[in-house]
Every structure is written in structure tokens, then in C-alpha cells.
Design an enzyme around this catalytic site. Structure first.
Site, short mmCIF file in Angstrom:
data_model
loop_
_atom_site.label_atom_id
_atom_site.label_comp_id
_atom_site.label_asym_id
_atom_site.label_seq_id
_atom_site.Cartn_x
_atom_site.Cartn_y
_atom_site.Cartn_z
N SER A 168 -7.61 -5.71 -5.08
CA SER A 168 -8.67 -6.27 -4.23
C SER A 168 -10.00 -6.25 -4.97
CB SER A 168 -8.79 -5.46 -2.93
OG SER A 168 -9.43 -4.22 -3.18
N HIS A 218 2.32 3.62 -9.15
CA HIS A 218 2.06 2.19 -9.41
C HIS A 218 3.24 1.56 -10.18
CE1 HIS A 218 -1.82 2.37 -7.62
NE2 HIS A 218 -2.39 3.09 -8.56
N ASP A 240 0.83 -1.20 0.00
CA ASP A 240 0.00 0.00 0.00
C ASP A 240 0.87 1.26 0.00
OD1 ASP A 240 -2.35 1.41 -0.02
OD2 ASP A 240 -2.79 1.13 2.10
N GLU A 300 -12.45 -4.88 -3.94
CA GLU A 300 -13.01 -3.54 -3.73
C GLU A 300 -12.31 -2.47 -4.58
OE1 GLU A 300 -12.30 -5.65 -0.97
OE2 GLU A 300 -14.39 -6.26 -1.13
N ASN A 301 -11.16 -2.83 -5.15
CA ASN A 301 -10.43 -1.83 -5.96
C ASN A 301 -11.16 -1.48 -7.27
OD1 ASN A 301 -7.13 -3.01 -4.92
ND2 ASN A 301 -8.25 -1.20 -4.22
C1 IPE Z 1 -5.46 -2.79 -0.11
O1 IPE Z 1 -5.13 -1.45 -0.29
C2 IPE Z 1 -5.48 -3.50 -1.44
C3 IPE Z 1 -4.19 -3.69 -2.08
C4 IPE Z 1 -3.02 -3.38 -1.57
C5 IPE Z 1 -4.26 -4.29 -3.39
P1 IPE Z 1 -6.26 -0.34 -0.46
O2 IPE Z 1 -5.51 0.95 -0.61
O3 IPE Z 1 -7.21 -0.70 -1.52
O4 IPE Z 1 -7.00 -0.41 0.95
P2 IPE Z 1 -7.90 0.64 1.71
O5 IPE Z 1 -8.99 1.06 0.78
O6 IPE Z 1 -7.02 1.80 2.07
O7 IPE Z 1 -8.39 -0.08 2.93
C1 IPE Z 2 -1.56 0.32 -3.40
O1 IPE Z 2 -1.41 1.69 -3.48
C2 IPE Z 2 -1.84 -0.30 -4.75
C3 IPE Z 2 -3.21 -0.79 -4.93
C4 IPE Z 2 -4.15 -0.77 -4.04
C5 IPE Z 2 -3.52 -1.36 -6.22
P1 IPE Z 2 -2.64 2.69 -3.41
O2 IPE Z 2 -3.05 3.03 -4.80
O3 IPE Z 2 -3.70 2.16 -2.54
O4 IPE Z 2 -1.93 3.94 -2.74
P2 IPE Z 2 -2.55 4.93 -1.65
O5 IPE Z 2 -3.08 4.09 -0.54
O6 IPE Z 2 -3.60 5.71 -2.34
O7 IPE Z 2 -1.37 5.76 -1.22
MG MG Z 3 -4.13 2.34 -0.55
#
Ligand code: IPE
Ligand code: IPE
Ligand code: MG
Length: 215
Positions: free
Chosen positions: A49, A21, A4, A51-52
Site C-alpha cells: 500500500s 512474507h 494480511d 502507506e506501507n
Molecule cells: C493492508 O495491510 C495492505 C496490504 C495488505 C498490502 P496493512 O497491514 O498494511 O493494513 P493496516 O495497517 O493493518 O490497516
Molecule cells: C501483509 O502482512 C503483507 C503486507 C502488508 C505487505 P503484514 O505484514 O501486514 O502482517 P501483519 O498484519 O503484521 O500480521
Molecule cells: Mg497487516
């Protein structure tokens, strides 16, 4: 690994999230190269995820593009280095070319001795529901029968769960498997995470006393 902090890494540098990314993929590459030397049997990466899908379509497209490039570009190295690829999550719901690419990579790396698990379109609650449904079709539902139907059924026990970027939550990752896992949270953002940081996490893990409910 809950990878994350890509977005925040980019934001701090006034760069597009996509660059965060991209740099996140570099962290994955560094880590996969290092795991063999660390004696790890299995490394599981939470990449996307269930939820992504709530994210904007252009970000989802960027992530899927990076996934395509990662699998295509790094497959020869996986094969050469004995890395076995496994996917958990409902990855069959991804775009057909990605599903095909992943199935091909799984097949071509099947003899590897170190397992790299990538969680794609993964949600632990969904995984448990699917497993419970299958277990119920066979007879009485037990802890063992659910475990046998989880995506992780053939993997070793989860020992250590790491999340980067300072968030202290599981975000629907390996909820069942984490029952007695050790947790390690670090403020390091994923693009900055190095094998040295993993060493630090492993050192912390080595100092933990695990009781599994006993004494
Ligand atoms: C968790 O990170 C999912 C992955 C690392 C793929 P998110 O950034 O999606 O989680 P939340 O929304 O902050 O809980
Ligand atoms: C983790 O980084 C990657 C995925 C969840 C795919 P984020 O995109 O969640 O980065 P933040 O949490 O917004 O910094
Ligand atoms: Mg994140």
C-alpha cells in the site's frame, strides 16, 4: 484480496517477519495456480500500500526483493497458463529495475485470458484524486468520468472483497470500486490461506443476495 497477517503468522512461530512474507508469496502462487480452474476472470491482490512506506526500511527491502523474485521466477508460468499481469497503483515510483521488470511482464503476458492484478504502491484515495484531476481536465466531473480514469478502468466490476487475518477494515484498498462489492472477512492468516479457503469465500458469496439499492 487484502493479503494480511504475514507478520503475525511469523510472530506466532518465533520466526522473522521476512519468513512470513516468504510464506505469503507461496500462498499467492497456490492461488494463482488455482484461479483458472475456479472460473474466475480476475483476481486482484493488495501487495503493497501507499502507506506501507511507513514500515522499517529492511522490511520494505525484503518485500521488494520478494516482488523481484516472484515476477522473475513465475513469469514463464504466467505465460504458459494464460495469466495476464496488470498493476494498479503508482508503481512507476518503485525502483527502476522493478518498474522495468513489471512493464516487461505486462507486455509479455498481454494475451492471457485470466487477469492477475497486483496493487503496488496503491492507495485508493490517491487513485481517486488522480482520476478526478484527469476527469476535471475533460469537462464536468461525473461518476462515469472518474471511473474511466481509475487504474481499474478496464477491469470487470469488483464483486467480492476478501480480507484475511481478522482485521475488519479496507486500509485504503479499492474504496471506489467496493461501492457494492460483497465483503468477506476471515481470521485465517495470509500464509495459511489456501484455494480451499477461497472456495469457502466463493460459496459464501454465492449465497448472498445482492440488491444494488433496488428491491
Ligand atoms: C493492508 O495491510 C495492505 C496490504 C495488505 C498490502 P496493512 O497491514 O498494511 O493494513 P493496516 O495497517 O493493518 O490497516
Ligand atoms: C501483509 O502482512 C503483507 C503486507 C502488508 C505487505 P503484514 O505484514 O501486514 O502482517 P501483519 O498484519 O503484521 O500480521
Ligand atoms: Mg497487516
Amino acid at each position: 484480496m487484502i493479503m494480511d497477517g504475514n507478520g503475525r503468522w511469523a510472530k506466532r512461530r518465533h520466526l522473522p517477519r521476512a519468513v512470513g512474507h516468504q510464506r505469503g508469496v507461496e500462498s499467492v502462487r497456490r492461488l494463482v495456480r488455482a484461479v483458472r480452474g475456479m472460473g474466475l476472470e480476475c483476481l486482484t491482490l493488495y501487495a503493497f500500500s501507499s502507506e506501507n512506506w511507513k514500515r522499517p526500511q529492511d522490511e520494505i527491502s525484503d518485500l521488494m526483493g520478494l516482488l523481484r523474485r516472484f515476477i522473475k521466477g513465475d513469469l514463464p508460468e504466467f505465460i504458459a497458463n494464460g495469466v495476464r499481469l496488470k498493476i494498479i497503483g503508482d508503481y512507476k515510483a518503485l525502483e527502476p529495475d522493478i518498474v522495468h521488470m513489471l512493464d516487461d511482464a505486462i507486455e509479455r503476458t498481454r494475451n492471457g485470458s485470466v487477469t492477475l492484478v497486483v496493487a503496488l504502491n496503491y492507495g485508493a484515495q490517491q487513485e481517486i484524486a488522480r482520476a478526478a484531476q484527469l476527469a476535471a481536465q475533460e469537462g464536468p466531473v461525473t461518476v462515469e468520468s472518474i471511473s474511466r480514469h481509475l487504474d481499474t478502468a478496464d477491469l470487470p466490476q469488483l464483486d467480492l472483497l476478501i480480507r484475511t487475518s481478522g482485521e475488519v477494515r479496507l486500509s485504503n484498498f479499492l474504496l471506489w470500486q467496493a461501492a457494492y462489492a460483497e465483503m468477506y472477512f476471515t481470521d485465517v492468516l495470509w500464509p495459511d490461506f489456501t484455494p480451499g479457503h477461497l472456495d469457502e469465500a466463493l460459496a459464501a458469496f454465492a449465497g448472498r443476495e445482492r440488491r444494488f439499492g433496488g428491491r
